[in-house]
Enzyme design. Structure first.
Site, PDB file in Angstrom:
ATOM      1  NE  ARG A  72      -3.651   0.327   2.435  1.00 35.04           N
ATOM      2  CZ  ARG A  72      -4.299   0.691   3.556  1.00 35.04           C
ATOM      3  NH1 ARG A  72      -4.358  -0.153   4.593  1.00 35.04           N
ATOM      4  NH2 ARG A  72      -4.862   1.876   3.662  1.00 35.04           N
ATOM      5  CG  HIS A 119      -9.287   5.494  11.280  1.00 30.83           C
ATOM      6  ND1 HIS A 119     -10.237   5.267  10.314  1.00 30.83           N
ATOM      7  CD2 HIS A 119      -9.966   5.551  12.447  1.00 30.83           C
ATOM      8  CE1 HIS A 119     -11.441   5.184  10.877  1.00 30.83           C
ATOM      9  NE2 HIS A 119     -11.311   5.346  12.159  1.00 30.83           N
ATOM     10  CB  CYS A 127       7.046   0.350  19.608  1.00 26.91           C
ATOM     11  SG  CYS A 127       7.453  -1.194  20.428  1.00 26.91           S
ATOM     12  CB  ALA A 233     -14.696  14.255  -3.450  1.00 24.66           C
TER      13      ALA A 233
HETATM   14  N1  APR Z   1     -15.758  10.970  -4.351  1.00 17.93           N
HETATM   15  C1  APR Z   1     -16.488  10.905  -3.201  1.00 17.93           C
HETATM   16  N2  APR Z   1     -16.818   9.734  -2.588  1.00 17.93           N
HETATM   17  C2  APR Z   1     -16.422   8.602  -3.196  1.00 17.93           C
HETATM   18  C3  APR Z   1     -15.676   8.590  -4.396  1.00 17.93           C
HETATM   19  C4  APR Z   1     -15.344   9.852  -4.976  1.00 17.93           C
HETATM   20  N3  APR Z   1     -14.636   9.950  -6.089  1.00 17.93           N
HETATM   21  N4  APR Z   1     -15.430   7.293  -4.750  1.00 17.93           N
HETATM   22  C5  APR Z   1     -16.010   6.528  -3.772  1.00 17.93           C
HETATM   23  N5  APR Z   1     -16.615   7.307  -2.855  1.00 17.93           N
HETATM   24  C6  APR Z   1     -17.350   6.919  -1.640  1.00 17.93           C
HETATM   25  C7  APR Z   1     -18.062   5.585  -1.681  1.00 17.93           C
HETATM   26  O1  APR Z   1     -19.333   5.694  -2.280  1.00 17.93           O
HETATM   27  C8  APR Z   1     -18.165   5.243  -0.198  1.00 17.93           C
HETATM   28  O2  APR Z   1     -19.318   5.820   0.383  1.00 17.93           O
HETATM   29  O3  APR Z   1     -16.415   6.788  -0.603  1.00 17.93           O
HETATM   30  C9  APR Z   1     -16.935   5.919   0.397  1.00 17.93           C
HETATM   31  C10 APR Z   1     -15.814   4.969   0.799  1.00 17.93           C
HETATM   32  O4  APR Z   1     -16.272   4.178   1.868  1.00 17.93           O
HETATM   33  P1  APR Z   1     -15.275   3.112   2.544  1.00 17.93           P
HETATM   34  O5  APR Z   1     -14.563   2.383   1.499  1.00 17.93           O
HETATM   35  O6  APR Z   1     -16.083   2.354   3.536  1.00 17.93           O
HETATM   36  O7  APR Z   1     -14.186   4.029   3.273  1.00 17.93           O
HETATM   37  P2  APR Z   1     -14.289   4.780   4.688  1.00 17.93           P
HETATM   38  O8  APR Z   1     -15.662   5.218   4.989  1.00 17.93           O
HETATM   39  O9  APR Z   1     -13.223   5.806   4.700  1.00 17.93           O
HETATM   40  O10 APR Z   1     -13.865   3.590   5.695  1.00 17.93           O
HETATM   41  C11 APR Z   1     -13.756   3.883   7.057  1.00 17.93           C
HETATM   42  O11 APR Z   1     -12.809   1.728   7.491  1.00 17.93           O
HETATM   43  O12 APR Z   1     -11.512   0.087   6.649  1.00 17.93           O
HETATM   44  C12 APR Z   1     -11.561   1.055   7.600  1.00 17.93           C
HETATM   45  O13 APR Z   1      -9.837   2.258   8.692  1.00 17.93           O
HETATM   46  C13 APR Z   1     -10.473   2.105   7.454  1.00 17.93           C
HETATM   47  O14 APR Z   1     -10.631   4.514   7.640  1.00 17.93           O
HETATM   48  C14 APR Z   1     -11.240   3.365   7.096  1.00 17.93           C
HETATM   49  C15 APR Z   1     -12.606   3.107   7.681  1.00 17.93           C
END
Ligand code: APR
Length: 250
Positions: A72, A119, A127, A233
């Site tokens: 990553r 996060h 550590c 976004a």
């Molecule tokens: N612009 C805006 N939103 C978007 C775009 C974009 N270009 N592409 C995808 N999305 C949206 C998706 O529709 C979804 O609602 O972003 C969101 C991503 O959701 P997740 O993948 O669940 O990510 P997130 O909410 O940040 O996850 C929360 O989960 O896995 C853990 O620690 C990790 O911080 C993370 C937490």
């Protein structure tokens, strides 16, 4: 969209105390996979979070976990901020509460003091021993394999928050306190399914804040929106924030 965009801008124009809350969707247009998107690239569609993002997974196979984070990190080293990051960073007095472990907001010019990483950060290792506060910045171009902590000998691991782990206490306290005193919370690119972070939206609403959500998919955040802007976004935020000088109460 135009009408809704004008509604959202009119709402923001009436708000003196604003903050932004973001998730993986904010960095999607930079080329970083999200976690739960309905797209095959989403990380948790390809990998098991209990094996790669939990203490149990790390202790069961630390080499594999470090290899995965270093993979990553290679991706993170290749990507750059997108227009959404720049639009948010241009609001220099705005606090960015983010679930993202990347540094794209800071690379776009956001004041690091005003970016609350709930996060943690993938740019650092810390550590694994909870009693040892050793932390170091990682070379993202060539991150090291699993190694011992130079201070206590336990293993070093990414300074991110794994499932079941507590969020960094002072950052969380600041984010909570901020969400109790807002007129508007701008929610960008999060499925709002991971707690306690997702609870900030309800907390802000419970304290009288309005909520604007920017996301192609409504999801849980959409249900909490006063104005839902269905879009990417990188396309919506520049138009939404243009000409504003938004401020967060500190
Ligand atoms: N612009 C805006 N939103 C978007 C775009 C974009 N270009 N592409 C995808 N999305 C949206 C998706 O529709 C979804 O609602 O972003 C969101 C991503 O959701 P997740 O993948 O669940 O990510 P997130 O909410 O940040 O996850 C929360 O989960 O896995 C853990 O620690 C990790 O911080 C993370 C937490």
């Amino acid at each position: 969209m135009d009408e809704l965009l004008q509604t959202a801008r009119a709402l923001l124009a009436r708000c003196a105390r604003v903050a932004a809350f973001s998730g993986a969707g904010l960095s999607a247009e930079s080329g970083l996979s999200t976690f739960r998107d309905p797209d095959p690239d989403a990380l948790w569609s390809r990998f098991d979070p209990t094996e790669l993002a939990s203490v149990a997974g790390f202790e069961a196979d630390p080499e594999r976990v470090i290899e995965w984070y270093n993979w990553r990190r290679g991706r993170h080293a290749e990507v750059r901020p997108n227009p959404a990051h720049f639009a948010l960073a241009a609001q220099s007095r705005l606090v960015q509460i983010t679930q993202n472990v990347d540094s794209l907001l800071e690379q776009a010019g956001a004041d690091p003091e005003r970016v609350y990483h709930l996060h943690g950060s993938i740019l650092q290792d810390r550590c694994h021993n909870p009693d040892c506060a050793y932390i170091e910045i990682v070379d993202m171009q060539g991150p090291p394999p699993l190694r011992a902590c130079p201070r206590c000998g336990d293993r070093l691991r990414p300074a991110v928050v794994w499932f079941g782990e507590a969020l960094p206490a002072s950052t969380w306290r600041k984010a909570e306190a901020l969400c109790r005193q807002l007129d508007c919370l701008l929610v960008v690119g999060t499925s709002a399914t991971v707690y306690p972070a997702a609870g900030l939206i309800e907390l802000a609403r419970a304290h009288g804040s309005r909520v604007i959500v920017v996301d192609p998919n409504p999801g849980a955040a959409g249900d909490l929106a006063d104005v839902f802007l269905a879009g990417a976004a990188g396309q919506v935020l520049p138009a939404l924030l243009e000409g504003f000088d938004l401020e967060s109460p500190l």
